[in-house]
Write an enzyme that holds these catalytic residues in place. Sequence first.
Site, PDB file in Angstrom:
ATOM      1  N   GLU A  31       0.736  -1.194   0.088  1.00  0.00           N
ATOM      2  CA  GLU A  31       0.104   0.021  -0.133  1.00  0.00           C
ATOM      3  C   GLU A  31       0.741   0.958   0.123  1.00  0.00           C
ATOM      4  OE1 GLU A  31      -2.497   2.958  -0.025  1.00  0.00           O
ATOM      5  OE2 GLU A  31      -3.098   0.708  -0.171  1.00  0.00           O
ATOM      6  N   THR A  41     -12.146   3.444  -0.184  1.00  0.00           N
ATOM      7  CA  THR A  41     -12.795   2.559   0.974  1.00  0.00           C
ATOM      8  C   THR A  41     -13.197   3.354   2.225  1.00  0.00           C
ATOM      9  OG1 THR A  41     -11.596   0.387   0.361  1.00  0.00           O
ATOM     10  CG2 THR A  41     -12.496   0.478   2.514  1.00  0.00           C
ATOM     11  N   SER A  45     -20.424   5.290   0.449  1.00  0.00           N
ATOM     12  CA  SER A  45     -21.624   4.921   0.987  1.00  0.00           C
ATOM     13  C   SER A  45     -21.974   4.200   2.002  1.00  0.00           C
ATOM     14  CB  SER A  45     -22.879   5.264  -0.129  1.00  0.00           C
ATOM     15  OG  SER A  45     -22.794   6.116  -0.990  1.00  0.00           O
ATOM     16  N   ALA A  46     -20.985   3.167   2.267  1.00  0.00           N
ATOM     17  CA  ALA A  46     -21.053   2.128   3.162  1.00  0.00           C
ATOM     18  C   ALA A  46     -22.087   1.355   3.042  1.00  0.00           C
ATOM     19  CB  ALA A  46     -20.934   2.831   4.722  1.00  0.00           C
ATOM     20  N   HIS A  49     -25.204  -3.580  -0.846  1.00  0.00           N
ATOM     21  CA  HIS A  49     -26.251  -3.565  -1.942  1.00  0.00           C
ATOM     22  C   HIS A  49     -27.088  -4.698  -2.195  1.00  0.00           C
ATOM     23  CE1 HIS A  49     -25.789   0.615  -3.374  1.00  0.00           C
ATOM     24  NE2 HIS A  49     -24.538   0.431  -3.177  1.00  0.00           N
ATOM     25  N   LYS A 249     -26.622   5.526  -8.700  1.00  0.00           N
ATOM     26  CA  LYS A 249     -27.483   5.402  -8.014  1.00  0.00           C
ATOM     27  C   LYS A 249     -28.152   6.530  -7.358  1.00  0.00           C
ATOM     28  CE  LYS A 249     -26.055   0.611  -6.787  1.00  0.00           C
ATOM     29  NZ  LYS A 249     -24.877   0.445  -7.599  1.00  0.00           N
ATOM     30  N   SER A 337     -19.037   1.164  -7.132  1.00  0.00           N
ATOM     31  CA  SER A 337     -20.263   0.340  -6.711  1.00  0.00           C
ATOM     32  C   SER A 337     -20.641  -0.636  -7.490  1.00  0.00           C
ATOM     33  CB  SER A 337     -21.292   1.636  -6.263  1.00  0.00           C
ATOM     34  OG  SER A 337     -22.503   0.968  -6.026  1.00  0.00           O
ATOM     35  N   CYS A 436     -18.181  17.148  18.487  1.00  0.00           N
ATOM     36  CA  CYS A 436     -17.183  18.209  18.341  1.00  0.00           C
ATOM     37  C   CYS A 436     -16.217  17.766  17.246  1.00  0.00           C
ATOM     38  CB  CYS A 436     -16.491  18.110  19.830  1.00  0.00           C
ATOM     39  SG  CYS A 436     -15.381  16.760  20.119  1.00  0.00           S
TER      40      CYS A 436
END
Length: 487
Positions: A31, A41, A45-46, A49, A249, A337, A436
């Site tokens: 990485e 990642t 939108s987490a 589907h 979407k 997605s 906060c």
Amino acid sequence: MYDVAIIGAGIAGCSIARELAKYRLSTVLIEKDYDVANGTTKANSAIVHAGYDAKPGSLKAKFNALGNPMFDSLCRDLDVPFKRIGSLVLAFNQEEVATLEKLKDQSIINGIPGVKLLNREEVRSIEPNVSDAAAGALYAPTGGIVGPWELAIAMAENAAENGVQVLLESPVTGIVKTQQGFRINMKGKTLEAKYIVNCAGIHADEVHDMVGEPYFRILARKGEYDVFDKSAGKLVSHVIFQCPNEKGKGVLVTPSVSGNLLIGPNAQDMDDRNDLSTTAEGLDFVRKSAAKSLKALPSGAVINNFAGLRARSDRDDFIIEESRSAEGFINVAGIESPGLTAAPAIAVHVAELLGEKIGGLVPNPDFNPHRTFTVFHELQDEEKNELVKKDSRYGRIICRCEWITEGEIIDCIKRKVGATTVDGVKRRVRPGYGRCQGGFCGPRVMEILARELGKDITEIRKDAEGSYILTGETKTVRLNDGGGSDV
């Protein structure tokens, strides 16, 4: 020499690393950034589907359908937050109702269970805060929400615990085809591997072109989001979509696994693959679009906004295949997605591809699929008391918005593939996710990082290279007040 080198530690790369840990292979996960899950990642939108909207016969449809049912056991094994809350696609006119009917038919072709059409009254009965203008909806019970970076981090940790080496801060600068496989040049180091799996996200085409003839292109598409605090988290109980269009979407409204509310994204094609800026224009579009779905959107509860770049291939589908000009180089590209949902199934498929190349994979009898993680505020009082008796650091609350203890923060630093930055801690155990936004706990997190990593506090970064928070002590200033006083 490694058997397999995986380039890119997003959800796809981490999924594949964990899958390959199930076999007797020497695997390395490479990485370029300071942490895993630091690209698409960490900014999506987490959503898990259901799979009704992917084009029948496409790789998106195939791996979405296969990946979705894997999440229950996967997240249970890895102690990752996941909720199967179902999704609704809203229609606001008869033309869109017709689109929902087509999506319903498509769900049958794609093999998605339980999808059905709801009329206006049925929509109101399960989502009373949805706009009165909604004429109906498509309901998919298998839709869900997950912690995307938590899942990728958990997979990387579990892979490392099972023998996979993880190399961070290792941008690939060149790849050379050799008789035995490949030589991978990175910043300051070199390694060799028999096979490469390219999971480099928005840079996947660039990585492939280091060793093979170009044959696909990746387009970076930016999406902007708003995050609302937990006072808005129960505004909806399902993932709320609008009818899809040619750019995806559309803008969604969804609760998060942590209890917040998320809206977004828009879709803007970008020439700059590093542009993660948010814009007033983009966020205004997101808010106006999301407001179409609801009776009221509590704009005063917004606590943060962010942007992410998703990797769209010029095929308008996933690319999961061996390179046409570099044998042994497997591309896993264009994983937009439903890439998060598809990732576990893609990992199984890539292992099968490698097995065919290698001549069969030998199972690792010592593979441990489980990862445990202490979330202090979720424990029963008796469990909390026992833990504090064993380790008093769990009795010190660092983040009061999210009730995160010093013990949890130290644990996430000391684990394999542990946090080294403020945002790395934030993504693992959530200090700074409250209203906060780290205003109170941020300095304390920095102190803990510096202490546990043996660094000076000025060396602690917020996230990426150059994102230092402190540069040194405040200078002593001599005031010209006649008395020569110092402040």
